[in-house]
Motif scaffolding. Sequence first.
Motif, PDB file in Angstrom:
ATOM      1  N   LYS A  53     -41.534 -17.847   9.169  1.00 51.59           N
ATOM      2  CA  LYS A  53     -40.589 -18.168  10.237  1.00 51.59           C
ATOM      3  C   LYS A  53     -40.432 -16.989  11.196  1.00 51.59           C
ATOM      4  O   LYS A  53     -40.361 -17.175  12.417  1.00 51.59           O
ATOM      5  N   ILE A  54     -40.424 -15.788  10.633  1.00 51.72           N
ATOM      6  CA  ILE A  54     -40.324 -14.584  11.465  1.00 51.72           C
ATOM      7  C   ILE A  54     -41.599 -14.380  12.280  1.00 51.72           C
ATOM      8  O   ILE A  54     -41.559 -14.158  13.495  1.00 51.72           O
ATOM      9  N   LYS A  77     -42.328 -16.935  15.213  1.00 45.74           N
ATOM     10  CA  LYS A  77     -41.245 -17.131  16.170  1.00 45.74           C
ATOM     11  C   LYS A  77     -41.758 -17.310  17.595  1.00 45.74           C
ATOM     12  O   LYS A  77     -41.229 -18.108  18.372  1.00 45.74           O
ATOM     13  N   GLU A  78     -42.810 -16.570  17.952  1.00 44.70           N
ATOM     14  CA  GLU A  78     -43.361 -16.638  19.306  1.00 44.70           C
ATOM     15  C   GLU A  78     -44.627 -17.497  19.380  1.00 44.70           C
ATOM     16  O   GLU A  78     -45.300 -17.521  20.411  1.00 44.70           O
ATOM     17  N   GLU A 122     -39.818 -17.775   4.771  1.00 41.72           N
ATOM     18  CA  GLU A 122     -39.011 -16.971   5.685  1.00 41.72           C
ATOM     19  C   GLU A 122     -39.874 -15.967   6.447  1.00 41.72           C
ATOM     20  O   GLU A 122     -39.642 -15.701   7.628  1.00 41.72           O
ATOM     21  N   TYR A 170     -28.590 -15.085   5.515  1.00 41.34           N
ATOM     22  CA  TYR A 170     -29.085 -14.195   6.562  1.00 41.34           C
ATOM     23  C   TYR A 170     -28.016 -13.188   6.965  1.00 41.34           C
ATOM     24  O   TYR A 170     -26.856 -13.545   7.169  1.00 41.34           O
ATOM     25  N   ASN A 198     -31.291  -8.389   9.852  1.00 45.39           N
ATOM     26  CA  ASN A 198     -32.697  -8.331   9.445  1.00 45.39           C
ATOM     27  C   ASN A 198     -32.893  -8.440   7.937  1.00 45.39           C
ATOM     28  O   ASN A 198     -34.006  -8.262   7.448  1.00 45.39           O
ATOM     29  N   LYS A 240     -47.143 -20.302  20.074  1.00 39.09           N
ATOM     30  CA  LYS A 240     -47.229 -21.418  21.025  1.00 39.09           C
ATOM     31  C   LYS A 240     -48.564 -22.121  20.775  1.00 39.09           C
ATOM     32  O   LYS A 240     -49.620 -21.561  21.058  1.00 39.09           O
TER      33      LYS A 240
END
Length: 202
Positions: free
Chosen positions: A191-192, A195-196, A188, A153, A156, A198
């Motif tokens: 994962k991006i 990220k938010e 990946e 990483y 970005n 819920k």
Amino acid sequence: MSFERAAEISVYLKKYTVGIAGCGGLGSNCAVALARAGVGKLVIADYDIVTIHNLNRQYYFHDQIGRLKVHALRENIQRINPDVSVKAFDLKLCTSDIVDLYSKCDVIVEAFDKAEMKYMIIETVLSRIPGKPLVVGVGMAGWGNTNLLHCRYSENLIICGDESSEVSESLPVLAPRVGVVANMQANEVLKILLKEFKPVHE
């Protein structure tokens, strides 16, 4: 419970767009993985056609030989998940194309075969679309040595692969390692995008 969570994730991912530059071993397998996960829109670009030599590692079928990869891949994705919108562009990407096609994508996946094209998209995204996540694949030739595959990483920029094994007469590209790296790229991307996320059902 796991089915409910997977369904929630699929619904959540529908709002996102992922750009994939290249529809060969990396691009075709990564696109299929993202479609299965539920990403809502894919923007794919490639100028090549499917050949019999592609079938050892790319997500195409024998009856698609001779067809443009972007059209064959769009067909395969829509057979897997018809809810995915696939925008397919038959062209050899240049700097301006990358900006035009991918600047509004949430994440960009680099899936080129040639090193000069990899450098070109990295330079273009970093300089012309700063802040846009770019997931690239470097080093996947040969077989075995799965433990050497990793993700590195740098802000970005995410690099997947072993970053060293180059294609040669003695070190061809084969389905297993290419598939692992393509799915690392897809992982990946998720994962991006998640990220938010819920979950509704804990």
